[in-house]
Design an enzyme around this catalytic site. Structure first.
Site, short mmCIF file in Angstrom:
data_model
loop_
_atom_site.label_atom_id
_atom_site.label_comp_id
_atom_site.label_asym_id
_atom_site.label_seq_id
_atom_site.Cartn_x
_atom_site.Cartn_y
_atom_site.Cartn_z
N THR A 12 -91.87 122.38 -15.94
CA THR A 12 -92.90 122.13 -15.09
C THR A 12 -92.96 120.29 -14.86
OG1 THR A 12 -94.04 124.05 -15.91
CG2 THR A 12 -95.40 122.44 -14.74
N LYS A 50 -96.45 126.61 -9.25
CA LYS A 50 -96.60 126.74 -10.79
C LYS A 50 -97.86 126.02 -11.07
CE LYS A 50 -96.06 126.39 -15.22
NZ LYS A 50 -96.16 127.46 -16.14
N LYS A 55 -101.00 117.62 -19.03
CA LYS A 55 -99.75 117.21 -18.01
C LYS A 55 -100.05 117.78 -16.75
CE LYS A 55 -96.19 118.96 -17.98
NZ LYS A 55 -94.78 119.76 -17.99
N LEU A 91 -87.41 120.97 -20.14
CA LEU A 91 -87.62 119.81 -20.83
C LEU A 91 -89.20 119.50 -20.63
CD1 LEU A 91 -84.77 117.55 -19.27
CD2 LEU A 91 -85.17 118.25 -21.50
N PRO A 92 -89.92 118.53 -21.14
CA PRO A 92 -91.16 118.39 -21.23
C PRO A 92 -91.67 117.94 -19.95
CG PRO A 92 -90.67 117.39 -23.36
CD PRO A 92 -89.27 117.71 -22.44
P1 NAD Z 1 -91.28 121.57 -26.27
O1 NAD Z 1 -91.94 120.26 -26.35
O2 NAD Z 1 -91.46 122.71 -27.26
O3 NAD Z 1 -89.67 121.54 -25.89
C1 NAD Z 1 -89.28 120.61 -25.10
C2 NAD Z 1 -87.77 120.21 -25.71
O4 NAD Z 1 -87.28 119.21 -24.98
C3 NAD Z 1 -88.04 119.59 -27.15
O5 NAD Z 1 -87.45 120.51 -28.17
C4 NAD Z 1 -87.51 118.30 -27.13
O6 NAD Z 1 -87.07 117.78 -28.25
C5 NAD Z 1 -86.53 118.36 -25.88
N1 NAD Z 1 -86.09 117.23 -25.15
C6 NAD Z 1 -86.86 116.23 -24.58
N2 NAD Z 1 -86.20 115.36 -24.03
C7 NAD Z 1 -84.95 115.61 -24.02
C8 NAD Z 1 -83.73 115.14 -23.76
N3 NAD Z 1 -83.50 113.82 -22.93
N4 NAD Z 1 -82.58 116.02 -24.10
C9 NAD Z 1 -82.76 117.04 -24.70
N5 NAD Z 1 -83.90 117.48 -25.31
C10 NAD Z 1 -84.92 116.91 -24.82
O7 NAD Z 1 -92.18 122.26 -24.94
P2 NAD Z 1 -91.99 123.75 -24.07
O8 NAD Z 1 -93.37 124.34 -24.46
O9 NAD Z 1 -90.86 124.33 -24.34
O10 NAD Z 1 -92.22 123.23 -22.76
C11 NAD Z 1 -91.10 122.96 -22.02
C12 NAD Z 1 -91.44 122.96 -20.53
O11 NAD Z 1 -92.09 124.22 -19.97
C13 NAD Z 1 -92.73 121.90 -20.25
O12 NAD Z 1 -92.55 121.58 -18.83
C14 NAD Z 1 -93.87 122.93 -20.04
O13 NAD Z 1 -94.82 122.44 -19.23
C15 NAD Z 1 -93.31 124.14 -19.42
N6 NAD Z 1 -94.01 125.53 -20.07
C16 NAD Z 1 -94.22 125.62 -21.22
C17 NAD Z 1 -94.90 126.99 -21.61
C18 NAD Z 1 -95.40 127.16 -22.95
O14 NAD Z 1 -96.04 128.24 -23.03
N7 NAD Z 1 -95.02 126.57 -23.86
C19 NAD Z 1 -95.10 127.91 -20.58
C20 NAD Z 1 -94.63 127.56 -19.22
C21 NAD Z 1 -94.09 126.43 -19.00
#
Ligand code: NAD
Length: 300
Positions: free
Chosen positions: A99, A174, A249, A65-66
């Site tokens: 994260t 992280k 964030k 999740l975000p």
């Molecule tokens: P994203 O915004 O693409 O995906 C998050 C998903 O969570 C969205 O599809 C959203 O609709 C869903 N969501 C939010 N609240 C929800 C709920 N209550 N129930 C169900 N679904 C819900 O973000 P991302 O890029 O996939 O990142 C996710 C996490 O991973 C974050 O914490 C980010 O910091 C971490 N991260 C991302 C990357 C990257 O390269 N994108 C790399 C490492 C870590």
């Protein structure tokens, strides 16, 4: 093979859940986004109508999740809705790969442990390409037992799986990594822009710096200058990848942690300010390598 509930099928969670399917697990997914759900179903995933629906009866629940507020609300619930902890079975293993604040991870871990459930924080590094290729690095915090239980599942989505320490330790490690990454991305961008401003070809300059003392991950895997590498966000209009808002964030988490421990993190503070300005200029939804444009498009 396990029955896995996967909640959060976004840029990272989507391909991670697909790799669990490819490994032969039964994966039931849930996301608030219809687009994410459709995409997962097209690749063979089962869909639930709610997060609790995805978690009910699962051997393992994984969340991606975000931010911390989403994780706390989903696991703990409130007066109006049940949390995941209220509905999972007594042997369910809980893994959060988002994260988030180390303290939020510790709060969920304590609540889960109180019910006799294993929970680990397992944030990842490796970006969307690593998520798709199942080459992520998992950085875990939690008990030895929870970590040993999680390792076989995580190995379907990643190559390097580290146990950083107790609950929350994965999150601390992280954000140290992401603070470093932000500084490297900004410094690489300003160096490439300086070269371009002085008549250099960014591809040639990248090849030189990659094997010189300035070499780093952003030059090897994620060049921020459009056209230098074909498959990275900079060559796709900075779409997909890791959003500026998420980097903002993470840098906020790093600064809060630094304040709490009395650490000196001047480069991280500067990186946060640069990324906050970039987000406020309307770039929050772009990939974080778009910071290159901040330097490349300067008025002369
Ligand atoms: P994203 O915004 O693409 O995906 C998050 C998903 O969570 C969205 O599809 C959203 O609709 C869903 N969501 C939010 N609240 C929800 C709920 N209550 N129930 C169900 N679904 C819900 O973000 P991302 O890029 O996939 O990142 C996710 C996490 O991973 C974050 O914490 C980010 O910091 C971490 N991260 C991302 C990357 C990257 O390269 N994108 C790399 C490492 C870590």
């Amino acid at each position: 093979m396990a029955s896995i509930g996967f909640i959060g099928l976004g840029n990272m969670g989507g391909p991670m859940a697909v790799n669990l399917l490819k490994a032969g697990h039964t994966v039931t997914g849930f996301d608030l986004s219809q687009e994410a759900l459709t995409h997962f179903a097209e690749q063979g995933g089962l869909l639930a109508k709610s997060a609790c629906g995805a978690a009910a009866g699962a051997d393992v629940v994984i969340t991606m999740l975000p931010a911390g507020k989403h994780v706390l609300s989903l696991y703990l619930g409130d007066d109006t809705h049940k949390g995941l902890l209220d509905i999972v079975g007594p042997h369910c293993l809980l893994i959060d790969s988002s994260t988030i604040e180390a303290d939020a991870a510790r709060t969920v871990a304590a609540a889960a442990n109180k019910l006799g459930l294993d929970f680990i924080d397992a944030p990842v590094s490796g970006g969307t390409a690593g998520a798709a290729a199942a080459t992520l690095t998992f950085i875990c915090g939690g008990s030895d037992n929870a970590f040993e239980r999680a390792k076989p599942v995580l190995s379907n989505m990643g190559m390097n799986i580290f146990h950083a320490g107790g609950a929350g330790a994965g999150q601390v490690a992280k954000i140290c990594n992401n603070m470093l990454l932000s500084v490297l991305m900004i410094a690489t961008s300003e160096s490439l822009a300086l070269g371009i401003d002085n008549g250099l070809d960014p591809k040639v300059l990248s090849d030189i710096m990659k094997v010189s003392s300035g070499g780093n991950w952003t030059l090897d895997k994620y060049n921020p200058c459009p056209g230098v590498m074909p498959q990275v966000p900079s060559s796709k209009g900075y779409q997909g990848g890791f959003m500026v808002n998420l980097m903002v964030k993470d840098l906020g988490l790093a600064m809060a942690t630094s304040l709490a421990s009395g650490s000196s993190t001047p480069m991280g503070a500067l990186a946060r300010n640069i990324y906050v300005s970039h987000a406020r200029e309307g770039n929050g939804m772009l990939d974080f390598s778009s910071i290159f444009e901040h330097f490349a498009n300067q008025v002369k």
